[in-house]
Design an enzyme around this catalytic site. Structure first.
Site, PDB file in Angstrom:
ATOM      1  N   ASP A 122      94.546  33.520  -1.755  1.00 47.37           N
ATOM      2  CA  ASP A 122      93.664  32.437  -2.512  1.00 47.37           C
ATOM      3  C   ASP A 122      94.951  31.650  -3.617  1.00 47.37           C
ATOM      4  OD1 ASP A 122      93.581  34.563  -3.638  1.00 47.37           O
ATOM      5  OD2 ASP A 122      91.395  34.172  -4.795  1.00 47.37           O
ATOM      6  N   SER A 123      95.468  32.249  -3.708  1.00 41.04           N
ATOM      7  CA  SER A 123      96.669  31.839  -4.663  1.00 41.04           C
ATOM      8  C   SER A 123      97.327  30.447  -4.117  1.00 41.04           C
ATOM      9  CB  SER A 123      98.166  32.784  -4.523  1.00 41.04           C
ATOM     10  OG  SER A 123      98.687  33.233  -3.514  1.00 41.04           O
TER      11      SER A 123
ATOM     12  N   GLU B 219      97.713  45.275  -7.908  1.00 42.25           N
ATOM     13  CA  GLU B 219      98.910  43.890  -8.625  1.00 42.25           C
ATOM     14  C   GLU B 219      99.145  44.445 -10.441  1.00 42.25           C
ATOM     15  OE1 GLU B 219      97.222  40.122  -7.678  1.00 42.25           O
ATOM     16  OE2 GLU B 219      98.720  39.586  -9.888  1.00 42.25           O
TER      17      GLU B 219
ATOM     18  N   GLU C 176      88.728  41.430  -3.285  1.00 40.84           N
ATOM     19  CA  GLU C 176      89.245  42.013  -4.728  1.00 40.84           C
ATOM     20  C   GLU C 176      88.404  42.507  -5.088  1.00 40.84           C
ATOM     21  OE1 GLU C 176      90.936  38.633  -7.368  1.00 40.84           O
ATOM     22  OE2 GLU C 176      92.258  38.385  -6.210  1.00 40.84           O
TER      23      GLU C 176
ATOM     24  N   ASP D 154      92.266  36.190   2.463  1.00 40.09           N
ATOM     25  CA  ASP D 154      91.819  36.280   1.427  1.00 40.09           C
ATOM     26  C   ASP D 154      90.358  35.885   1.234  1.00 40.09           C
ATOM     27  OD1 ASP D 154      92.792  37.821  -0.880  1.00 40.09           O
ATOM     28  OD2 ASP D 154      94.483  35.659  -1.934  1.00 40.09           O
TER      29      ASP D 154
ATOM     30  N   LYS E 229      90.844  39.740   3.269  1.00 36.86           N
ATOM     31  CA  LYS E 229      91.677  40.926   1.276  1.00 36.86           C
ATOM     32  C   LYS E 229      90.420  40.421   0.561  1.00 36.86           C
ATOM     33  CE  LYS E 229      95.359  40.045  -0.266  1.00 36.86           C
ATOM     34  NZ  LYS E 229      94.315  39.417  -2.402  1.00 36.86           N
TER      35      LYS E 229
HETATM   36  O1  KIV Z   1      96.687  35.388  -2.866  1.00 38.57           O
HETATM   37  C1  KIV Z   1      98.110  35.846  -3.367  1.00 38.57           C
HETATM   38  O2  KIV Z   1      98.456  35.562  -3.097  1.00 38.57           O
HETATM   39  C2  KIV Z   1      97.406  37.447  -3.868  1.00 38.57           C
HETATM   40  C3  KIV Z   1      98.424  38.110  -4.153  1.00 38.57           C
HETATM   41  C4  KIV Z   1      99.763  38.058  -5.571  1.00 38.57           C
HETATM   42  C5  KIV Z   1      99.286  39.670  -3.842  1.00 38.57           C
HETATM   43  O3  KIV Z   1      96.352  38.002  -4.108  1.00 38.57           O
END
Ligand code: KIV
Length: 272
Positions: free
Chosen positions: A52-53, A190, A123, A91, A121
């Site tokens: 989600d980055s 992280e 969080e 994510d 994934k």
């Molecule tokens: O969204 C992302 O890029 C991440 C990484 C920083 C692990 O979750």
């Protein structure tokens, strides 16, 4: 690439577990589009994360919170079309799984069905474990994410190192064991102290993937735009830049503009 991994046609969660058991480190990078995913897959990166980055590096938002499930599915579908070998993790975006395990399952099913991704994934630890269990019950592989969890940035108030204090470190260790116990295939750690990254990694049989978690995690992940130097001003201590693409692309664009304006481009050979 090591012999054991070279023989593997597709990276699966079982391959990753074996890699940990054999002491072989795992490489993971983010990918959000077809062209980049094709390069990273061919390069032998074991896990591609549709993170989600994308909210930051693709869309220019300050945080990861605004990106939607539809947008994550769009990015994931583009990545999946390029991939032949890597395991693709996607994510679940903010608001698509917290506090409602049925909603979490629906979100995860949409990602798997509409993009063809291999896993998701989430969080958090104990707070989201019902969602993790529900998703796993549908046969969808789940990766955890502990330590600095950017979707909770407004709770933390800062992107600083997490779990330096004993109580937070204790909770992180308990959360990691819980995520392994319920069936996660791996956990991203992280921005935590290296000693804690080591302790957690040694306490689990599933792989840990660190980003600012020190050298003892079972693998490492970076945002590919950071590693390639496309993001310019983001310089955390854990980041190693392998290229300075921001400057290189800018110079190439300036050269191009110069050639267009001078009439040098296109030349005799660059026309029909
Ligand atoms: O969204 C992302 O890029 C991440 C990484 C920083 C692990 O979750």
């Amino acid at each position: 690439m090591s012999a054991s991994v070279k023989e593997v046609k597709r990276i699966t969660t079982h391959v990753l577990r074996n890699m940990k058991a054999q002491g072989e480190k795992i490489s993971m990078l983010t990918a959000y589009d077809y062209s980049m995913a094709r390069i990273l897959d061919e390069a032998g990166i074991e896990i591609l994360l549709v993170g989600d980055s994308a909210s930051n590096v693709m869309a220019g938002h300050e945080t990861t919170l605004p990106i939607t499930l539809d947008q994550m599915i769009y990015h994931a579908s583009s990545v999946i079309r390029a991939v032949k070998r890597s395991l693709v993790v996607v994510d679940l975006p903010f608001g698509s799984y917290q506090g409602n395990s049925m909603k979490a399952l629906e979100s995860a099913i949409r990602i798997m069905k509409e993009s063809g991704a291999h896993s998701v994934k989430l969080e958090g630890g104990e707070e989201i474990v019902e969602s993790v269990k529900r998703i796993l019950s549908a046969g969808i592989p789940v990766m955890g994410h502990l330590g600095l969890t950017p979707q909770s940035i407004y709770k933390f108030g800062t992107y600083t190192v997490r779990a330096k204090k004993d109580d937070e470190a204790k909770k992180l260790k308990e959360d990691a064991l819980l995520l392994e116990e319920v069936g996660c295939f791996g956990i991203v750690l992280e921005k935590i102290p290296a000693a804690l990254g080591k302790e957690v990694s040694e306490s689990l049989s599933i792989p840990t993937i660190g980003i600012g978690g020190g050298p003892h995690t079972d693998g490492q992940v970076l945002v590919s735009h950071d590693l390639l130097g496309i993001t310019k001003d983001f310089k955390p201590r854990f980041l190693r830049r392998y290229l300075e693409l921001y400057d290189m692309i800018k110079e190439a664009a300036q050269e191009y503009a110069k050639d267009v304006k001078s009439g040098d481009f296109p030349n005799d050979k660059e026309q029909y």
